[in-house]
Design a protein around this motif. Structure first.
Motif, mmCIF file in Angstrom:
data_model
loop_
_atom_site.group_PDB
_atom_site.id
_atom_site.type_symbol
_atom_site.label_atom_id
_atom_site.label_comp_id
_atom_site.label_asym_id
_atom_site.label_seq_id
_atom_site.Cartn_x
_atom_site.Cartn_y
_atom_site.Cartn_z
ATOM 1 N N TYR A 174 54.119 65.386 14.560
ATOM 2 C CA TYR A 174 55.069 64.182 13.927
ATOM 3 C C TYR A 174 55.448 64.476 12.726
ATOM 4 O O TYR A 174 54.798 65.213 11.828
ATOM 5 C CB TYR A 174 53.978 63.124 14.073
ATOM 6 C CG TYR A 174 54.517 61.648 13.353
ATOM 7 C CD1 TYR A 174 55.616 61.171 13.475
ATOM 8 C CD2 TYR A 174 53.942 61.455 11.968
ATOM 9 C CE1 TYR A 174 56.028 59.948 12.965
ATOM 10 C CE2 TYR A 174 54.525 60.463 11.116
ATOM 11 C CZ TYR A 174 55.596 59.618 11.853
ATOM 12 O OH TYR A 174 55.964 58.733 11.171
ATOM 13 N N VAL A 229 46.883 54.833 15.917
ATOM 14 C CA VAL A 229 47.840 55.574 14.815
ATOM 15 C C VAL A 229 48.750 54.788 14.275
ATOM 16 O O VAL A 229 49.002 55.012 13.159
ATOM 17 C CB VAL A 229 48.465 57.124 15.493
ATOM 18 C CG1 VAL A 229 49.439 57.601 14.633
ATOM 19 C CG2 VAL A 229 47.451 57.870 15.995
ATOM 20 N N ILE A 261 49.082 53.574 10.269
ATOM 21 C CA ILE A 261 50.429 53.859 9.639
ATOM 22 C C ILE A 261 51.037 52.751 8.688
ATOM 23 O O ILE A 261 51.405 52.506 7.602
ATOM 24 C CB ILE A 261 51.501 54.822 10.412
ATOM 25 C CG1 ILE A 261 50.819 56.316 10.717
ATOM 26 C CG2 ILE A 261 52.674 55.078 9.377
ATOM 27 C CD1 ILE A 261 51.539 57.124 10.185
ATOM 28 N N SER A 308 54.357 61.314 5.815
ATOM 29 C CA SER A 308 53.421 61.535 6.779
ATOM 30 C C SER A 308 53.953 62.422 8.029
ATOM 31 O O SER A 308 54.973 62.285 8.208
ATOM 32 C CB SER A 308 52.890 60.259 7.268
ATOM 33 O OG SER A 308 53.894 59.192 7.346
ATOM 34 N N ILE A 363 50.037 64.539 15.559
ATOM 35 C CA ILE A 363 49.759 63.111 16.199
ATOM 36 C C ILE A 363 48.975 63.053 17.277
ATOM 37 O O ILE A 363 48.698 62.209 17.882
ATOM 38 C CB ILE A 363 51.155 62.359 15.988
ATOM 39 C CG1 ILE A 363 50.895 61.124 15.884
ATOM 40 C CG2 ILE A 363 51.860 62.974 17.108
ATOM 41 C CD1 ILE A 363 52.002 60.035 15.652
ATOM 42 N N ILE A 388 46.810 62.955 11.158
ATOM 43 C CA ILE A 388 48.053 62.565 10.479
ATOM 44 C C ILE A 388 47.668 63.244 8.952
ATOM 45 O O ILE A 388 46.671 62.812 8.342
ATOM 46 C CB ILE A 388 48.437 60.950 10.222
ATOM 47 C CG1 ILE A 388 48.624 60.434 11.279
ATOM 48 C CG2 ILE A 388 49.690 60.831 9.100
ATOM 49 C CD1 ILE A 388 49.803 60.939 12.268
ATOM 50 N N TYR A 430 48.523 62.407 5.853
ATOM 51 C CA TYR A 430 49.420 61.139 5.060
ATOM 52 C C TYR A 430 49.269 61.257 3.538
ATOM 53 O O TYR A 430 48.429 61.160 2.928
ATOM 54 C CB TYR A 430 48.349 59.940 5.571
ATOM 55 C CG TYR A 430 48.758 58.529 5.284
ATOM 56 C CD1 TYR A 430 49.895 58.153 5.782
ATOM 57 C CD2 TYR A 430 48.447 58.001 4.111
ATOM 58 C CE1 TYR A 430 50.546 56.863 5.656
ATOM 59 C CE2 TYR A 430 48.861 56.673 3.578
ATOM 60 C CZ TYR A 430 49.973 56.090 4.327
ATOM 61 O OH TYR A 430 50.449 55.000 4.098
#
Lengths: 250, 466
Positions: B251, B353, B357, B375, B379, B384, B386
Motif C-alpha cells: 500500500y 486496517v 488509518i 503511510s 497492507i 502499515i 505509519y
C-alpha cells in the motif's frame, strides 16, 4: 494524416543474455521478451501526434513470429488504432525488413513512418535508412524532437556537434532517438480496449519478397570474462605494476 | 572487564578477530542512523562456532555482557552495546551447502542476505526474504528479529523460512538443531524460541533455510483506488482468484507516492490523473505458461468494472516493473527531504486496517494540525508503516517534542484494534516501555522466566527487549 510505426519484439533490455549451446545465436527460450525500447518511443510519438489532432490513424506493424502479436497489443494499449503482423518464423535482416515495410507502405499509404533508430538485439541501425531509400522518401534520423506542420516535418537530430534541425517533406521516414519522449505505461482500461482492436496477420509468403539473408553468422560467443582487479597499497606499487605488469607506461 | 578475560578472548580469535583501530570500531559502536552510540571494552569477530562458544563461556563465568551484532541495520537499537563486548558475526559468512533436492540452504549466520538470495538463484531457486537492507543485513540478524519484508504475504516471515538452527547458549554450550526436516514433532520446537529473541537468549551461529522455486513469470501492476476499504476489497479479490501467486501487495497513500515521485530523481508518477491511494501488486509463478498477465488483467478489469479500483497500469517490461518498485522503495528516502519524521511500524488485523488509518489520521491531526501522513507498507499483512512528517510551517524540534504524545495515541488506537505496536522492527531499546505497557503481565512474566532460565547471569544483550 496516417502514421505507421514499426515495432520489434526483442529480448528484454534488462535480461542478461546468454549464447545458445550451439554458439549460433542468443538464447531466446524462456527469456522475457519486450518491445524494443526505441520502438516504444516511436509508438509514444505517434500516440502524442494523435492526441494533438495531427494524426488520424496510427498503425503498428511488426514482423516476426506469432508471439509478436503481444508486442503489437502493447502498442495498441498505448494508443495505436490497429496492427499488422507480417508473420514469419525466420529472423529477417534489416534489408528484408525494409523491403517488407515498403510493401506495407504501398498498401497503407502512410504520411509518416516512425521507426526506432535501432533494435537492441542486433543494434543494426539500418532499417529506417534503407526504407527511406527504397521508398525514395526523405528521412529524419535520430530524432529528439518532431514538429509536423502541414506537409512538412521539422526533425531535431542529435549529432556529434549538438542538435541539428532539418525540415523534410512528407511522406517521410523518421527514426527515434532516446530523448524524443518518455513512453507511457499501458493502463488497464487501454489494455482491455486494445484486445478489441484488429490485428491483420499476413503470412510472409503472401508478400513474395526476397528476404534471403545476405549475412552469414559464423559464430556467436560471449565476451571474455574480466579478471578480478587487485588493490595496491600505495602509488609506488601502482606505478611499478603499471610499468612492469601492465606495461602501459615506461 | 578484566585484563585476563580480554587476553583470553584475544587469544581465542587471534589479532585479526578483534577490532582495535578507533576508526574501524565506529561502525560497530554507532547505530547506523546515528540515533544511539554505545561503548564497550572489546569488539570481537570470531570465525567459528567453537570460538563463539569459548568466548561466551568466558563471558558467562565473569558476567561480562555480550551484545551480539549482525549487520547493524536494525531500527530499534537492538545492537547498541552498553559495556562488555560486542560479538560480531560478520566474519562467519560462509554458505556451507545448497541442497537442491531438499530445497534447503545451510549457511553461517554472518552471511549477507543478498548472498543467500544469489546462492539460491544460482540453482534456480529463491530465498524469498526481501527487505530494504538486504545488501548489508546478515541472516543471523534477520533470524534474531524475525524479519519480514515485502514477500510475507506469500512466504511468511523468516520464522516460516527456517528448518534448522544452531545456537550458542548463554552458558557457552552449543545446541545443534540443524535438521532439514519438514516434519519433526519431537518435543518443544526450540528454534522458534530463538527466532525473534533479539539476541537475548543465545547466539544463532548456523541455520538451514528453505528455498522455493524461482518464478518463471512475473506480472506487476500499480493500482489506484479511492479508499483503504476498496484496497482491502481488492486484496480479498486477489487472495480469492490468484491466492497462490500473490507475492506482493504493498500500500501507498497519495502523499507517499507524491514525495517519492517529486523528490527522487528518475521516479515518474505512473498516471495522468490524481488518485488518493495506491497498491503495488505482484503475481509470480513457477509455471512457464504465459497466463499470469491474463490473470492480472482479468482480476483488475473486474475490479474496475465493479468500482473497486479507479485505474491501473501494468508493467510491460522489466524496466517498467523496476520503475514501479522504485516508487515504493524510495518512499523512506524521500521522507528525509520532508523534515523530521516520526515512524511507526504497526500491524492490525486486516479487517481493522481501514479503521486504524481513519482514526489515527484524525487523532494525529488534532495533536499536530497539518501533520503530514505518509503511510505505506505491507497492507496484505495488516502491517502499515505509519510515518508522520512534520508540518511545513513548524520547527523541527517543536514537532519532535510531540513525539511521545503522538506515538502513545497511535499505540492506544492499535491496542484497541487488537494490533501490534511493533509489527516487524522488534523491541530493542526503542520500544521496551511499550512492551510492558501493551502486553499483559502474564505474557511479560513468561518472557522474563524464559530469559532467566536460559540466561541467569543476564549476559546476553542485556537491557534489550525486556
Amino acid at each position: 494524416m496516417k502514421i505507421l510505426v514499426a515495432v520489434k519484439r526483442v529480448v528484454d533490455y534488462n535480461v542478461k543474455v546468454r549464447v545458445n549451446l550451439e554458439g549460433t545465436a542468443v538464447e531466446t527460450n524462456n527469456v522475457k521478451m519486450s518491445m524494443n525500447p526505441f520502438d516504444e518511443i516511436a509508438v509514444e510519438e505517434g500516440v502524442r501526434l494523435k492526441e494533438s489532432g495531427k494524426c488520424d490513424e496510427l498503425v503498428a506493424v511488426s514482423i516476426g513470429t506469432s508471439s509478436s502479436q503481444e508486442t503489437i497489443r502493447t502498442a495498441l494499449a498505448m494508443g495505436a488504432d490497429r496492427g499488422i503482423l507480417v508473420e514469419t518464423d525466420d529472423p529477417i535482416e534489416p534489408l528484408g525488413v525494409a523491403k517488407l515495410l515498403k510493401v506495407i507502405c504501398s498498401r497503407e499509404k502512410p504520411d509518416i513512418v516512425i521507426v526506432g533508430k535501432q533494435a537492441i538485439d542486433d543494434d543494426a541501425n539500418q532499417t529506417g535508412q534503407m526504407l527511406a531509400a527504397l521508398l525514395d522518401w526523405p528521412q529524419g534520423t535520430f530524432a529528439s524532437r518532431i514538429n509536423i506542420e502541414n506537409t512538412k516535418a521539422q526533425v531535431t537530430r542529435e549529432v556529434d556537434v549538438g542538435l541539428e534541425t532539418i525540415e523534410i517533406n512528407l511522406p517521410a521516414v523518421i527514426s527515434t532517438d532516446l530523448r524524443l519522449n518518455e513512453p507511457r505505461y499501458a493502463s488497464l482500461p487501454n489494455i482491455m480496449k486494445a484486445k478489441k482492436k484488429p490485428i491483420d496477420i499476413i503470412p510472409i509468403t503472401e508478400l513474395n519478397i526476397d528476404i534471403a539473408p545476405r549475412v552469414k553468422v559464423i559464430k556467436v560467443s560471449e565476451p571474455p570474462k574480466r579478471e578480478a582487479g587487485v588493490i595496491v597499497e600505495n602509488v609506488k606499487e601502482l606505478l611499478e605494476k603499471l610499468r612492469n605488469e601492465a606495461k602501459v607506461i615506461s | 572487564m578484566t585484563n585476563s578475560a580480554y587476553q583470553k578472548i584475544r587469544n581465542i580469535v587471534g589479532p585479526t578477530g578483534v577490532v582495535e583501530k578507533k576508526l574501524d570500531q565506529e561502525k560497530y559502536l554507532t547505530e547506523w542512523r546515528g540515533y544511539w552510540r554505545g561503548s564497550c571494552d572489546l569488539i570481537v569477530r570470531p570465525n567459528s562456532v567453537d570460538d563463539v562458544s569459548s568466548i561466551v563461556k568466558i563471558c558467562n563465568n565473569q558476567s561480562i555482557p555480550i551484545t551480539p551484532q549482525s549487520g547493524n541495520t536494525g531500527l530499534v537499537g537492538g545492537g547498541v552495546p552498553s559495556g562488555g563486548i560486542i560479538l560480531s558475526l560478520d566474519r562467519m559468512d560462509k554458505i556451507l551447502n545448497v541442497n537442491v533436492s531438499n530445497s534447503t540452504l545451510t549457511c553461517e549466520s554472518g552471511t549477507i542476505l543478498k548472498n543467500v538470495q544469489t546462492a539460491a538463484d544460482s540453482v534456480d531457486r529463491i530465498f524469498p526474504l526481501s527487505l530494504a537492507s538486504e545488501e548489508s543485513c546478515l541472516i543471523g540478524g534477520n533470524l534474531a528479529t524475525n524479519a519480514g519484508g515485502v514477500h510475507v504475504v506469500r512466504y511468511g516471515n523468516i520464522r516460516d523460512l527456517v528448518v534448522g538452527l544452531e545456537v550458542v547458549l548463554p552458558n557457552g554450550k552449543i545446541w545443534n538443531g540443524l535438521r532439514s526436516l519438514k516434519k519433526d514433532n519431537t518435543g518443544y520446537d526450540l528454534k522458534h524460541l530463538f527466532i525473534g529473541s533479539e539476541g537475548t537468549l543465545g547466539i544463532i551461529t548456523r541455520c538451514i533455510l528453505k528455498l522455493f522455486p524461482k518464478p518463471q513469470q512475473i506480472s506487476t501492476a500499480f493500482v489506484a483506488a479511492k479508499s483503504i476499504e476498496k484496497i482491502i476489497k481488492l486484496f480479498l479479490k486477489f487472495s480469492k482468484f490468484a491466492g497462490e501467486t500473490l507475492s506482493v501487495f504493498e500500500y501507498m497513500n497519495s502523499l507517499s507516492v507524491e514525495i517519492a515521485t517529486n523528490s527522487i530523481k528518475g521516479n515518474r508518477y505512473p498516471f495522468s490523473a490524481f488518485y488518493p491511494n495506491f497498491v503495488l501488486v505482484e503475481l509470480t509463478s513457477s509455471n512457464q505458461n504465459n497466463e499470469l498477465a491474463l490473470t492480472m488483467e482479468s482480476i483488475l478489469s473486474d475490479a474496475i468494472a465493479d468500482g473497486t479500483i479507479l485505474n491501473a497500469v501494468l508493467a510491460k517490461s522489466i524496466e517498467q516493473r523496476s520503475n514501479f518498485w522504485r516508487i515504493r522503495e524510495t518512499i523512506p528516502e524521500a521522507q528525509n527531504f520532508k523534515g523530521a519524521s516520526i515512524k511507526n511500524d504497526i500491524s492490525v488485523p486486516i479487517s481493522n486496517v481501514q479503521k486504524f488509518i481513519e482514526e489515527a489520521d484524525q487523532a494525529t491531526s488534532q495533536i499536530v494540525p497539518n501533520i503530514r501522513h505518509i503511510s505505506f507498507g505491507h497492507i496484505g499483512d495488516g502491517n502499515i508503516h505509519y510515518n508522520l512528517s512534520q508540518p511545513t510551517n513548524m520547527e523541527k524540534n517543536t514537532y519532535l517534542e510531540k513525539r511521545n504524545v503522538l506515538v502513545e495515541k497511535i499505540n492506544t488506537i492499535v491496542q484497541k484494534l487488537e494490533g501490534s505496536f511493533s509489527a516487524e522492527h522488534g523491541i530493542g531499546l526503542l520500544k521496551k516501555n511499550e512492551l510492558t505497557r501493551y502486553r499483559s503481565n502474564e505474557e511479560v512474566e513468561l518472557m522474563k522466566m524464559l530469559k532467566k532460565m536460559l540466561d541467569p547471569s543476564d549476559i546476553m544483550n542485556p537491557g534489550k527487549l525486556l
